[in-house]
Design an enzyme around this catalytic site. Structure first.
Site, PDB file in Angstrom:
ATOM      1  N   ASN A 109       0.804  -1.367  -0.249  1.00  0.00           N
ATOM      2  CA  ASN A 109       0.289   0.209   0.137  1.00  0.00           C
ATOM      3  C   ASN A 109       0.800   1.676  -0.156  1.00  0.00           C
ATOM      4  O   ASN A 109       2.029   1.221   1.056  1.00  0.00           O
ATOM      5  CB  ASN A 109      -0.590   0.149   1.653  1.00  0.00           C
ATOM      6  CG  ASN A 109      -2.054   1.502   1.857  1.00  0.00           C
ATOM      7  OD1 ASN A 109      -1.347   1.902   1.362  1.00  0.00           O
ATOM      8  ND2 ASN A 109      -3.337   0.304   1.464  1.00  0.00           N
ATOM      9  N   ASP A 135      -0.414   4.281   0.097  1.00  0.00           N
ATOM     10  CA  ASP A 135      -0.899   5.890   0.415  1.00  0.00           C
ATOM     11  C   ASP A 135       0.083   6.782   1.138  1.00  0.00           C
ATOM     12  O   ASP A 135       0.073   8.069   1.158  1.00  0.00           O
ATOM     13  CB  ASP A 135      -2.172   5.658   1.080  1.00  0.00           C
ATOM     14  CG  ASP A 135      -3.074   4.851   1.342  1.00  0.00           C
ATOM     15  OD1 ASP A 135      -3.182   4.626  -0.453  1.00  0.00           O
ATOM     16  OD2 ASP A 135      -3.874   4.379   1.484  1.00  0.00           O
ATOM     17  N   HIS A 136       0.756   6.066   2.147  1.00  0.00           N
ATOM     18  CA  HIS A 136       1.278   7.085   3.034  1.00  0.00           C
ATOM     19  C   HIS A 136       2.381   7.715   1.908  1.00  0.00           C
ATOM     20  O   HIS A 136       2.668   8.780   2.377  1.00  0.00           O
ATOM     21  CB  HIS A 136       2.377   6.343   3.477  1.00  0.00           C
ATOM     22  CG  HIS A 136       1.811   6.114   5.321  1.00  0.00           C
ATOM     23  ND1 HIS A 136       0.141   6.812   5.056  1.00  0.00           N
ATOM     24  CD2 HIS A 136       1.960   5.136   6.547  1.00  0.00           C
ATOM     25  CE1 HIS A 136      -0.244   6.019   6.330  1.00  0.00           C
ATOM     26  NE2 HIS A 136       0.459   5.199   6.655  1.00  0.00           N
ATOM     27  N   ARG A 162       2.643  19.048   1.959  1.00  0.00           N
ATOM     28  CA  ARG A 162       2.936  20.266   0.857  1.00  0.00           C
ATOM     29  C   ARG A 162       1.888  21.017   0.387  1.00  0.00           C
ATOM     30  O   ARG A 162       3.272  21.174  -0.583  1.00  0.00           O
ATOM     31  CB  ARG A 162       4.719  20.006   1.089  1.00  0.00           C
ATOM     32  CG  ARG A 162       5.354  19.955   2.185  1.00  0.00           C
ATOM     33  CD  ARG A 162       5.880  21.750   3.027  1.00  0.00           C
ATOM     34  NE  ARG A 162       6.336  21.199   3.762  1.00  0.00           N
ATOM     35  CZ  ARG A 162       7.810  21.952   3.882  1.00  0.00           C
ATOM     36  NH1 ARG A 162       8.604  22.305   3.040  1.00  0.00           N
ATOM     37  NH2 ARG A 162       8.321  22.166   5.399  1.00  0.00           N
ATOM     38  N   HIS A 187      -5.467   3.699  -1.273  1.00  0.00           N
ATOM     39  CA  HIS A 187      -7.050   3.954  -0.981  1.00  0.00           C
ATOM     40  C   HIS A 187      -7.913   5.418  -1.979  1.00  0.00           C
ATOM     41  O   HIS A 187      -6.636   6.521  -1.371  1.00  0.00           O
ATOM     42  CB  HIS A 187      -6.774   3.833   0.127  1.00  0.00           C
ATOM     43  CG  HIS A 187      -8.285   4.022   0.854  1.00  0.00           C
ATOM     44  ND1 HIS A 187      -8.283   3.309   2.244  1.00  0.00           N
ATOM     45  CD2 HIS A 187      -9.455   4.484   0.230  1.00  0.00           C
ATOM     46  CE1 HIS A 187      -9.758   4.334   2.676  1.00  0.00           C
ATOM     47  NE2 HIS A 187     -10.862   4.704   1.247  1.00  0.00           N
ATOM     48  N   ARG A 199      -9.741   7.464  -1.287  1.00  0.00           N
ATOM     49  CA  ARG A 199     -10.825   8.273  -0.584  1.00  0.00           C
ATOM     50  C   ARG A 199     -11.362   9.411  -0.822  1.00  0.00           C
ATOM     51  O   ARG A 199     -10.931   9.935  -1.734  1.00  0.00           O
ATOM     52  CB  ARG A 199     -10.024   8.825   1.206  1.00  0.00           C
ATOM     53  CG  ARG A 199      -9.283   7.377   1.781  1.00  0.00           C
ATOM     54  CD  ARG A 199      -8.639   8.487   3.399  1.00  0.00           C
ATOM     55  NE  ARG A 199      -9.953   8.671   4.098  1.00  0.00           N
ATOM     56  CZ  ARG A 199      -9.858   8.231   4.911  1.00  0.00           C
ATOM     57  NH1 ARG A 199      -9.424   6.319   5.420  1.00  0.00           N
ATOM     58  NH2 ARG A 199     -11.113   8.319   5.512  1.00  0.00           N
ATOM     59  N   ARG A 210      -8.170  12.322   0.751  1.00  0.00           N
ATOM     60  CA  ARG A 210      -6.326  13.073   1.832  1.00  0.00           C
ATOM     61  C   ARG A 210      -5.291  12.904   1.568  1.00  0.00           C
ATOM     62  O   ARG A 210      -4.334  12.831   2.015  1.00  0.00           O
ATOM     63  CB  ARG A 210      -6.686  12.825   3.125  1.00  0.00           C
ATOM     64  CG  ARG A 210      -6.144  11.922   3.501  1.00  0.00           C
ATOM     65  CD  ARG A 210      -6.380  11.066   5.256  1.00  0.00           C
ATOM     66  NE  ARG A 210      -7.831  11.015   5.691  1.00  0.00           N
ATOM     67  CZ  ARG A 210      -7.561  10.835   7.031  1.00  0.00           C
ATOM     68  NH1 ARG A 210      -7.229   9.837   7.528  1.00  0.00           N
ATOM     69  NH2 ARG A 210      -9.449  10.935   7.084  1.00  0.00           N
ATOM     70  N   HIS A 211      -4.777  11.320   0.687  1.00  0.00           N
ATOM     71  CA  HIS A 211      -3.699  10.643   0.171  1.00  0.00           C
ATOM     72  C   HIS A 211      -3.595  11.035  -0.922  1.00  0.00           C
ATOM     73  O   HIS A 211      -3.052  11.328  -1.676  1.00  0.00           O
ATOM     74  CB  HIS A 211      -3.094  10.602   0.916  1.00  0.00           C
ATOM     75  CG  HIS A 211      -3.731   9.090   1.378  1.00  0.00           C
ATOM     76  ND1 HIS A 211      -4.793   7.643   0.565  1.00  0.00           N
ATOM     77  CD2 HIS A 211      -4.184   9.232   2.549  1.00  0.00           C
ATOM     78  CE1 HIS A 211      -5.146   7.218   1.821  1.00  0.00           C
ATOM     79  NE2 HIS A 211      -4.962   7.168   2.604  1.00  0.00           N
ATOM     80  N   GLU A 229      -8.851   0.209  -2.693  1.00  0.00           N
ATOM     81  CA  GLU A 229      -9.345   0.058  -1.517  1.00  0.00           C
ATOM     82  C   GLU A 229     -10.738   1.483  -1.596  1.00  0.00           C
ATOM     83  O   GLU A 229     -10.304   2.733  -1.704  1.00  0.00           O
ATOM     84  CB  GLU A 229      -9.284   0.596  -0.435  1.00  0.00           C
ATOM     85  CG  GLU A 229      -7.504  -0.922   0.181  1.00  0.00           C
ATOM     86  CD  GLU A 229      -6.987  -0.262   1.439  1.00  0.00           C
ATOM     87  OE1 GLU A 229      -7.200   0.997   1.784  1.00  0.00           O
ATOM     88  OE2 GLU A 229      -6.565  -1.269   1.092  1.00  0.00           O
ATOM     89  N   THR A 281      -8.240   3.238   8.483  1.00  0.00           N
ATOM     90  CA  THR A 281      -9.821   2.268   8.162  1.00  0.00           C
ATOM     91  C   THR A 281      -9.520   1.901   9.457  1.00  0.00           C
ATOM     92  O   THR A 281      -8.835   0.404   9.794  1.00  0.00           O
ATOM     93  CB  THR A 281      -9.587   1.071   6.957  1.00  0.00           C
ATOM     94  OG1 THR A 281      -9.082   2.242   6.033  1.00  0.00           O
ATOM     95  CG2 THR A 281     -10.923   0.885   7.085  1.00  0.00           C
ATOM     96  N   GLU A 303     -10.679 -10.385   2.136  1.00  0.00           N
ATOM     97  CA  GLU A 303      -9.953  -9.128   3.348  1.00  0.00           C
ATOM     98  C   GLU A 303     -10.076  -9.275   4.098  1.00  0.00           C
ATOM     99  O   GLU A 303     -10.992  -8.140   4.735  1.00  0.00           O
ATOM    100  CB  GLU A 303      -8.828  -8.325   2.928  1.00  0.00           C
ATOM    101  CG  GLU A 303      -7.987  -8.014   3.185  1.00  0.00           C
ATOM    102  CD  GLU A 303      -6.934  -6.503   3.205  1.00  0.00           C
ATOM    103  OE1 GLU A 303      -7.316  -6.274   1.917  1.00  0.00           O
ATOM    104  OE2 GLU A 303      -6.589  -5.771   4.217  1.00  0.00           O
ATOM    105  N   HIS A 321      -3.449  -5.062   7.717  1.00  0.00           N
ATOM    106  CA  HIS A 321      -4.474  -3.810   8.677  1.00  0.00           C
ATOM    107  C   HIS A 321      -3.893  -4.086  10.213  1.00  0.00           C
ATOM    108  O   HIS A 321      -2.950  -5.039  10.318  1.00  0.00           O
ATOM    109  CB  HIS A 321      -5.318  -3.642   9.154  1.00  0.00           C
ATOM    110  CG  HIS A 321      -5.671  -2.425   9.476  1.00  0.00           C
ATOM    111  ND1 HIS A 321      -6.437  -1.211   9.112  1.00  0.00           N
ATOM    112  CD2 HIS A 321      -5.560  -1.809  11.437  1.00  0.00           C
ATOM    113  CE1 HIS A 321      -5.975  -0.719   9.792  1.00  0.00           C
ATOM    114  NE2 HIS A 321      -5.477  -0.994  10.791  1.00  0.00           N
ATOM    115  N   GLY A 326       0.987  -1.920   4.965  1.00  0.00           N
ATOM    116  CA  GLY A 326       0.970   0.001   3.654  1.00  0.00           C
ATOM    117  C   GLY A 326       2.357   0.358   5.110  1.00  0.00           C
ATOM    118  O   GLY A 326       3.571   0.938   4.499  1.00  0.00           O
ATOM    119  N   HIS A 327       1.412   0.409   6.187  1.00  0.00           N
ATOM    120  CA  HIS A 327       2.754   1.873   7.059  1.00  0.00           C
ATOM    121  C   HIS A 327       3.527   1.083   7.384  1.00  0.00           C
ATOM    122  O   HIS A 327       4.944   1.808   7.454  1.00  0.00           O
ATOM    123  CB  HIS A 327       1.940   1.929   8.280  1.00  0.00           C
ATOM    124  CG  HIS A 327       2.249   2.669   9.825  1.00  0.00           C
ATOM    125  ND1 HIS A 327       1.793   4.458   9.022  1.00  0.00           N
ATOM    126  CD2 HIS A 327       3.160   2.111  10.206  1.00  0.00           C
ATOM    127  CE1 HIS A 327       2.823   4.770  10.281  1.00  0.00           C
ATOM    128  NE2 HIS A 327       3.355   3.550  11.217  1.00  0.00           N
TER     129      HIS A 327
END
Ligand code: PXP
Length: 241
Positions: A7, A9-10, A18, A43, A45, A49-50, A70, A101, A151, A191, A213-214
């Protein structure tokens, strides 16, 4: 030997901090693929936001493995996803205030709203997966909606504070995965998975793909995306790290 979905997203979260053009999640996806991951996950959203709509379009062109988007069932998101036609769509719940999530989709409660969206996605040959808590009634409701893939939310396992709670959460994942497999569903999981806790989930019989992801992106800040993904691929596939 589960596959690994990364993932990204980050990467977009950092860019959006920025409102600039870097780092680019599309370049991150290419790096993750070169490191041997099996799919790219993002994802889109409702609040954007990302990941942005233009990221989705660029990812569709660049991703060489599989693109798994996602999404919640908000109409503008559904239309954006149908426009790019990813290989897979994973339906997730979305609350604006949440950091990530936080729970699985309540398929039992929302089956009537989910059904038409699932049909529209499947009509475009997009494989639909439902992100659910490891509860048998959610698995049964998912199957009744005609999806081939789920999932399982691994948050309860990942966030368990004691060894006993972790064992219970893992046993629950195993039991539900066993039942889902017997029903013929493809089972993914994700997750909160990290380099420290992923092995036990990777070892669950029948888990086809882990979506992470994270933890990967956090490590990537220190060692680079290629190394971070390579290390997680090794763990996901069950080899000694
Ligand atoms: N799977 C799903 C359906 C998710 O929504 C997320 C979070 O975006 C993940 C996996 C990955 O979670 P994490 O970032 O904690 O690895």
């Amino acid at each position: 030997m589960p596959r690994l979905g990364v993932n990204i997203d980050h990467v977009a979260t950092l860019r959006q901090a920025r409102r600039t053009v870097e780092p680019d999640p599309v370049l991150a996806a290419a790096e993750a693929e070169l490191a041997g991951c099996d799919s790219i996950v993002c994802h889109l959203r409702e609040d954007r936001r990302h990941i942005q709509d233009r990221d989705l379009a660029a990812l569709r062109r660049v991703v060489r493995t599989r693109l798994n988007v996602e999404m919640a069932i908000a109409e503008d998101v559904v239309e954006a996803v149908l426009a790019v036609c990813p290989d897979q769509a994973t339906l997730v719940p979305e609350r604006r205030q949440e950091i990530t999530t936080e729970g699985g989709l309540d398929v039992v409660a929302h089956r009537r709203r989910l059904a038409p969206v699932i049909r529209r996605l499947q009509a475009r040959r997009i494989v639909v997966s439902l992100f659910i808590d490891p509860e048998l009634r959610q698995v049964e409701a998912s199957q009744a909606l005609g999806v081939s893939m789920i999932e399982l939310h691994t948050g309860a396992y990942a966030n368990a504070r004691t060894a006993a709670a972790r064992r219970r959460a893992l046993a629950r994942l195993r039991a539900v995965a066993d039942r889902a497999r017997a029903m013929g569903l493809t089972i993914n999981a994700g997750h909160g998975l990290t380099y420290h806790n992923v092995r036990a989930v990777a070892a669950l019989p029948g888990v086809a793909e882990l979506n992470i992801g994270h933890s990967i992106m956090a490590r990537a800040m220190l060692v680079g995306i290629r190394q971070a993904v390579r290390d997680m691929v090794t763990l996901a596939r069950g080899a000694a790290a």
